[in-house]
Design an enzyme around this catalytic site. Sequence first.
Site: not given
Ligand code: SAH
Length: 201
Positions: A52
Amino acid sequence: MVRRQIEGRGVADPRVLAAMRTVPRHRFVSRALAGDAYKDHPLPIGAGQTISQPYIVALMAEAASVGPDDRVLEVGTGSGYGAAVLAELGASVITVERHRKLADSAAKVLGGLGYDNATVVCGDGSQGHPPGAPYDAVVVTAAAPRLPPPLVDQLADGGRLVIPVGPPSFSQNLTLVRRMGKETTSERFCPVRFVPLVEEC
Ligand code: SAH
């Protein structure tokens, strides 16, 4: 990055600003993108996912009012950067990621930086993570079409849930849910755009 992109847009919590100054964001992206790590936008991290924008990470951490001894659940580990910021605030963090490759890589980076108070779990975080509940704060970094009831249920009394709510292909509303006993209040505070929270994976 902190002065212009984060403080300049109104994030004021000194603990959050200090955490954003401390966590080495370039360690959470590929070497090829390290030069862009402190820029004002998200970056690709593989598996079609993104780290993000720094401002949004800070805004969510501030909204979650994370204290030093808090138990925190993050849903959507991605690169592990958001978890590092929460861990830098002194919380005990469990972060859940559905992509094995991302979970493994995030665990390695977090461990290498000494964040022993952050634990990566590979699985479906849309149902929360009951073994660690109740949580003082839950931070969801993927967009949910509506508030997932298990995440609200796993909040401690006085707990905060910060989550983007809205349709996956459009913009969502960053929403702060507070739990007081059996009551909850909900407040939308910023339009955002996140990758979808995948359910039942
Ligand atoms: N906080 C992260 C941003 C991640 S983007 C950072 O600092 O880099 C969102 C993430 O959520 C992705 O990696 C995606 O694979 C994950 N995601 C989506 N649905 C999910 C679920 N049901 N359970 C766990 N992870 C999930």
